[in-house]
Design a protein around this motif. Structure first.
Motif, mmCIF file in Angstrom:
data_model
loop_
_atom_site.group_PDB
_atom_site.id
_atom_site.type_symbol
_atom_site.label_atom_id
_atom_site.label_comp_id
_atom_site.label_asym_id
_atom_site.label_seq_id
_atom_site.Cartn_x
_atom_site.Cartn_y
_atom_site.Cartn_z
ATOM 1 N N ARG A 5 0.819 -1.210 0.000
ATOM 2 C CA ARG A 5 0.000 0.000 0.000
ATOM 3 C C ARG A 5 0.852 1.259 0.000
ATOM 4 N NH1 ARG A 5 -4.365 -1.205 4.062
ATOM 5 N NH2 ARG A 5 -4.854 -2.891 2.675
ATOM 6 N N ALA A 6 1.860 1.328 0.876
ATOM 7 C CA ALA A 6 2.759 2.483 0.931
ATOM 8 C C ALA A 6 3.606 2.560 -0.341
ATOM 9 C CB ALA A 6 3.646 2.418 2.168
ATOM 10 N N GLY A 7 3.919 1.418 -0.910
ATOM 11 C CA GLY A 7 4.689 1.403 -2.162
ATOM 12 C C GLY A 7 3.930 2.058 -3.293
ATOM 13 N N ILE A 87 5.029 -5.920 -12.549
ATOM 14 C CA ILE A 87 5.536 -6.125 -11.199
ATOM 15 C C ILE A 87 5.157 -7.543 -10.803
ATOM 16 C CG2 ILE A 87 5.466 -5.369 -8.806
ATOM 17 C CD1 ILE A 87 4.478 -2.628 -9.846
ATOM 18 N N SER A 88 6.149 -8.388 -10.631
ATOM 19 C CA SER A 88 5.821 -9.768 -10.305
ATOM 20 C C SER A 88 6.974 -10.457 -9.617
ATOM 21 C CB SER A 88 5.443 -10.535 -11.565
ATOM 22 O OG SER A 88 4.998 -11.825 -11.205
ATOM 23 N N TYR A 106 15.084 -11.342 -7.764
ATOM 24 C CA TYR A 106 15.508 -12.745 -7.816
ATOM 25 C C TYR A 106 16.305 -13.163 -6.581
ATOM 26 C CZ TYR A 106 14.119 -12.859 -12.717
ATOM 27 O OH TYR A 106 13.400 -12.807 -13.894
ATOM 28 N N HIS A 107 16.566 -12.224 -5.660
ATOM 29 C CA HIS A 107 17.367 -12.532 -4.475
ATOM 30 C C HIS A 107 16.529 -13.066 -3.314
ATOM 31 C CE1 HIS A 107 20.876 -10.873 -6.385
ATOM 32 N NE2 HIS A 107 20.181 -9.792 -6.682
ATOM 33 N N VAL A 108 15.231 -13.175 -3.526
ATOM 34 C CA VAL A 108 14.333 -13.735 -2.514
ATOM 35 C C VAL A 108 13.501 -14.824 -3.191
ATOM 36 C CG1 VAL A 108 14.265 -11.613 -1.129
ATOM 37 C CG2 VAL A 108 12.567 -11.961 -2.943
ATOM 38 N N CYS A 109 12.685 -15.493 -2.432
ATOM 39 C CA CYS A 109 11.813 -16.532 -2.983
ATOM 40 C C CYS A 109 10.986 -15.943 -4.127
ATOM 41 C CB CYS A 109 10.897 -17.058 -1.881
ATOM 42 S SG CYS A 109 9.876 -18.453 -2.385
ATOM 43 N N CYS A 140 8.434 -12.242 -1.991
ATOM 44 C CA CYS A 140 8.560 -12.001 -3.435
ATOM 45 C C CYS A 140 8.004 -10.635 -3.827
ATOM 46 C CB CYS A 140 7.881 -13.105 -4.242
ATOM 47 S SG CYS A 140 6.099 -13.226 -4.004
ATOM 48 N N SER A 141 6.974 -10.174 -3.133
ATOM 49 C CA SER A 141 6.426 -8.843 -3.423
ATOM 50 C C SER A 141 6.941 -7.793 -2.438
ATOM 51 C CB SER A 141 4.897 -8.868 -3.423
ATOM 52 O OG SER A 141 4.401 -9.344 -2.203
ATOM 53 N N ARG A 142 7.156 -8.161 -1.182
ATOM 54 C CA ARG A 142 7.628 -7.185 -0.192
ATOM 55 C C ARG A 142 9.000 -6.633 -0.535
ATOM 56 N NH1 ARG A 142 8.852 -8.997 4.578
ATOM 57 N NH2 ARG A 142 8.634 -11.209 4.142
ATOM 58 N N TYR A 143 9.832 -7.430 -1.212
ATOM 59 C CA TYR A 143 11.185 -6.995 -1.537
ATOM 60 C C TYR A 143 11.295 -6.379 -2.929
ATOM 61 C CZ TYR A 143 12.967 -8.749 2.820
ATOM 62 O OH TYR A 143 13.205 -8.940 4.161
#
Length: 169
Positions: A5-7, A87-88, A106-109, A140-143
């Motif tokens: 949301r803040a993003g 964005i995915s 790609y650095h996270v799940c 995957c989305s938070r990062y």
């Protein structure tokens, strides 16, 4: 993407500073269940509702570009012929049409949607098959940061020569 949301607020602000109107053309302005809801980004103009597909196509046709997730609207935007910033994190690039404007970390799940060992549960808004219930859930989305999205917006604008602020009165 409740955690985003803040993003979205940051991205909408960035687009407006560039001189863009920001329209949300999703069907619903609020959608979800339990603790997870997608809500129209603050500052976006509300063009949500049960509109005929042709009306959404008309809105997209007049847009410089579309920013979205791996969804039907992204496919429609691509079909209309406008650039799409995708964005995915839960899908891999081969899942959608090619776009040089994909934002993924790609650095996270990532890529669980394309994992043949995983069964998607459409009714589970907490669906995160690998990390559900852990502090890493939805990484995957938070990062994916709004700064990363804004950087891709700027690159797309440069690539296409989009300068809407020059048209402001």
């Amino acid at each position: 993407m409740e955690q985003w949301r803040a993003g979205w607020l940051n991205v909408v602000k960035h687009l407006k500073e560039k001189g863009y109107r920001v329209l949300c053309i999703d069907r619903e302005n609020v959608y979800g269940m339990n603790s997870r809801f997608n809500i129209i980004p603050y500052g976006a103009e509300d063009f949500t509702g049960k509109l005929p597909l042709q009306e959404r196509i008309d809105l997209l046709y007049h847009a410089d570009f579309f920013i979205g997730l791996s969804s039907g609207l992204s496919w429609v935007a691509n079909g209309v012929g406008i650039p799409v910033i995708m964005i995915s994190g839960f899908t891999l690039p081969f899942n959608e049409f090619p776009t040089p404007y994909r934002v993924i970390n790609y650095h996270v799940c990532n890529g669980c949607w394309n994992d043949t060992q995983v069964v998607y549960d459409h009714k589970d808004f907490e669906w995160c098959p690998r990390l559900k219930g852990t502090e890493r859930q939805f990484e995957c989305s938070r990062y994916i940061t709004p700064e990363a999205v804004n950087k891709v917006i700027d690159r797309l604008m440069e690539d296409y020569g989009f300068y809407p602020s020059k048209n402001l009165v």
